[in-house]
Design a protein around this motif. Structure first.
Motif, mmCIF file in Angstrom:
data_model
loop_
_atom_site.group_PDB
_atom_site.id
_atom_site.type_symbol
_atom_site.label_atom_id
_atom_site.label_comp_id
_atom_site.label_asym_id
_atom_site.label_seq_id
_atom_site.Cartn_x
_atom_site.Cartn_y
_atom_site.Cartn_z
ATOM 1 N N MET A 1 -94.006 -18.894 -59.833
ATOM 2 C CA MET A 1 -93.420 -19.710 -60.566
ATOM 3 C C MET A 1 -92.916 -19.330 -62.370
ATOM 4 O O MET A 1 -91.982 -19.777 -62.487
ATOM 5 N N ALA A 2 -93.759 -18.779 -62.865
ATOM 6 C CA ALA A 2 -93.664 -17.674 -63.878
ATOM 7 C C ALA A 2 -93.103 -17.130 -63.864
ATOM 8 O O ALA A 2 -91.748 -17.283 -64.950
ATOM 9 N N GLN A 3 -93.056 -15.993 -62.928
ATOM 10 C CA GLN A 3 -92.381 -14.960 -62.897
ATOM 11 C C GLN A 3 -90.332 -15.591 -62.866
ATOM 12 O O GLN A 3 -89.679 -14.255 -63.530
ATOM 13 N N SER A 4 -90.213 -16.491 -61.824
ATOM 14 C CA SER A 4 -88.714 -17.101 -61.272
ATOM 15 C C SER A 4 -88.051 -17.757 -62.869
ATOM 16 O O SER A 4 -87.828 -17.461 -63.223
ATOM 17 N N CYS A 5 -88.972 -17.657 -63.973
ATOM 18 C CA CYS A 5 -88.303 -17.887 -64.896
ATOM 19 C C CYS A 5 -87.031 -17.018 -65.695
ATOM 20 O O CYS A 5 -86.250 -16.831 -66.008
ATOM 21 N N TYR A 6 -87.709 -15.513 -66.068
ATOM 22 C CA TYR A 6 -87.451 -13.905 -65.323
ATOM 23 C C TYR A 6 -86.088 -13.777 -64.964
ATOM 24 O O TYR A 6 -85.392 -14.076 -65.488
ATOM 25 N N ASP A 7 -86.226 -13.844 -63.217
ATOM 26 C CA ASP A 7 -85.930 -13.466 -62.844
ATOM 27 C C ASP A 7 -84.511 -14.549 -62.439
ATOM 28 O O ASP A 7 -83.430 -13.980 -61.876
ATOM 29 N N SER A 8 -84.408 -15.464 -63.244
ATOM 30 C CA SER A 8 -83.184 -16.526 -63.119
ATOM 31 C C SER A 8 -82.939 -16.109 -64.949
ATOM 32 O O SER A 8 -81.651 -17.225 -65.451
ATOM 33 N N PHE A 9 -83.341 -15.990 -66.090
ATOM 34 C CA PHE A 9 -82.710 -15.620 -67.259
ATOM 35 C C PHE A 9 -82.137 -14.789 -67.241
ATOM 36 O O PHE A 9 -81.390 -13.383 -67.058
ATOM 37 N N ASP A 10 -80.526 -15.075 -68.007
ATOM 38 C CA ASP A 10 -80.092 -13.887 -68.581
ATOM 39 C C ASP A 10 -79.508 -13.459 -69.233
ATOM 40 O O ASP A 10 -79.310 -13.344 -70.728
ATOM 41 N N PHE A 11 -80.550 -11.954 -69.672
ATOM 42 C CA PHE A 11 -80.582 -11.669 -70.786
ATOM 43 C C PHE A 11 -79.130 -10.445 -71.138
ATOM 44 O O PHE A 11 -80.006 -9.852 -71.853
ATOM 45 N N ASP A 12 -78.221 -10.892 -70.975
ATOM 46 C CA ASP A 12 -77.443 -9.424 -70.924
ATOM 47 C C ASP A 12 -76.426 -10.094 -72.324
ATOM 48 O O ASP A 12 -75.468 -11.259 -71.940
ATOM 49 N N PRO A 13 -76.760 -9.595 -73.225
ATOM 50 C CA PRO A 13 -75.775 -9.955 -74.508
ATOM 51 C C PRO A 13 -74.667 -9.865 -74.322
ATOM 52 O O PRO A 13 -73.737 -10.289 -74.804
ATOM 53 N N HIS A 14 -74.151 -9.096 -73.205
ATOM 54 C CA HIS A 14 -72.383 -8.595 -73.498
ATOM 55 C C HIS A 14 -72.206 -10.450 -72.771
ATOM 56 O O HIS A 14 -71.157 -10.144 -72.444
ATOM 57 N N SER A 15 -73.075 -11.456 -71.434
ATOM 58 C CA SER A 15 -72.110 -12.117 -71.254
ATOM 59 C C SER A 15 -72.350 -13.385 -72.137
ATOM 60 O O SER A 15 -73.329 -13.545 -73.015
ATOM 61 N N LYS A 16 -71.295 -13.942 -71.992
ATOM 62 C CA LYS A 16 -71.353 -15.264 -72.484
ATOM 63 C C LYS A 16 -72.228 -16.175 -72.269
ATOM 64 O O LYS A 16 -72.562 -17.011 -73.495
#
Length: 386
Positions: A1-16
């Motif tokens: 469940m801790a890892q799911s926070c990473y797998d679902s997070f949008d890290f892309d600075p080019h994305s709005k």
């Protein structure tokens, strides 16, 4: 469940949508292959990014008028066990709070000011917390007219836990809080807060911390122990993050000296709970590397946890957890396993072809900022605490 926070997070600075969750709450566990876990997500958690931890938050580089929020970052979620089989297995209804950390970037640890400040969640001014963690947990941006920052992370999580506890009153409940890296600091801080304001009121509260830094002073540690907050700190002994803020060593004599100093100086930092120390050099799957990001990686921690059985025992994978997961966001596996580094990403980086044949970033459903009863439930928490 801790890892799911990473797998679902949008890290892309080019994305709005940079800085938010990629999936809407009803489909969250399904999109992450976790539908069989027996939990239902009840709320997303947000924090303002306008605090003094600039290397932790992710912000879009696109036009500010087009992004989802100029001031907020998605920080995790609250979920509750709802599956009958899971309830029978646990013997209670569990409530989980999962906090996001940072995948590979360790620059945020250099922004810690090593400044302790009183928590003031109750009446003891001697309970002190690192100022950056405190600001991240308690700050909000009402004057900025940001719907996602109108309540602090603290107000959000306390209000949601109170709502769930009130909804399932009379049942056997437990509260489990987890996080990695800076998320581990938030996990411990929020667990302490819940216990200090007596929101759990007889409900056991447990923290599973991965690669977490120290959060507060010795009095903070003592108070967590007094309140019955149970903490298991899973660490890689080669990871530097658990050694900050402050200086600590594994040498018994010097560690004892550190504890004596902490007793004498209330501004000294201290870890809370029981440490489970893992060593990545014991895994036959991992290569020797000086890359500190590998030693800190959460998937690497989960791999080591799967292979650990007891001190001095042979490393072997109990659950057959796929070793390829280790390289999701780092380059840690030995080359003979043929797993490319940093392989985890959305197909086409989230781009889809429109009806006109153009490749575009699809629109996402507008996320609910905060439930309408957030203020009510938080007020009830504070009223009861007083």
């Amino acid at each position: 469940m801790a890892q799911s926070c990473y797998d679902s997070f949008d890290f892309d600075p080019h994305s709005k949508y940079c800085g938010t969750c990629k999936y809407d709450p009803p489909r969250f566990f399904h999109r992450l292959g976790m539908s069989d876990r027996g939990y239902t997500l009840t709320r997303y958690l947000y924090a303002t990014s306008n605090i003094n931890l600039p290397n932790f938050f992710q912000k879009s580089t696109t036009n500010n008028n087009n992004i989802w929020s100029p001031h907020a970052n998605w920080m995790g979620y609250v979920a509750v066990a709802t599956d009958d089989h899971e309830l029978r297995r646990l013997g209670r209804r569990d409530v989980v709070v999962a906090w996001r950390g940072t995948v590979t970037y360790l620059e945020w640890i250099h922004d810690l000011k090593d400044i302790l400040r009183p928590a003031h969640f109750r009446d003891d001014p001697n309970v002190k917390i690192e100022s950056g963690f405190f600001d991240l947990y308690t700050s909000k941006e009402k004057e900025q007219n940001c719907a996602f920052c109108s309540f602090s992370a603290r107000e959000q999580v306390l209000a949601e836990l109170r709502r769930i506890i009130h909804r399932f009153r009379g049942e056997d409940l437990s509260i489990t809080i987890t996080g990695h890296s800076l998320g581990a600091a938030l996990a411990l801080l929020s667990a302490y807060d819940v216990a200090e304001v007596k929101l759990n009121s007889g409900i056991p509260i447990t923290v599973f911390s991965f690669g977490g830094p120290r959060v507060g002073n010795l009095r903070f540690k003592e108070r967590c122990d007094e309140l019955g907050v149970k903490v298991l700190r899973v660490v890689n002994v080669h990871d530097r993050v658990p050694t900050v803020p402050g200086i600590i060593t594994n040498e018994k004599f010097q560690y004892q000296k550190y504890l004596e100093d902490a007793m004498s100086f209330p501004w000294s930092y201290a870890h809370v709970g029981v440490e489970l120390g893992l060593d990545h050099t014991h895994s036959p799957f991992l290569k020797n590397t000086m890359d500190l990001r590998c030693a800190h990686n959460l998937e690497a921690h989960l791999h080591l946890l799967d292979g650990y059985h007891a001190k001095g025992e042979k490393f072997w994978l109990a659950s057959k957890r796929d070793v390829a997961l280790v390289n999701k966001s780092c380059d840690f596996l030995k080359p003979e396993y043929g797993v490319p580094p940093n392989w985890w990403q959305d197909e086409h980086k989230g781009m889809v072809r429109s009806g006109e044949g153009r490749w575009v970033v699809p629109e996402r459903p507008r996320m609910e900022a905060h439930p309408a009863d957030t203020a009510h439930h938080f007020e009830q928490v504070i009223k009861y605490a007083k």
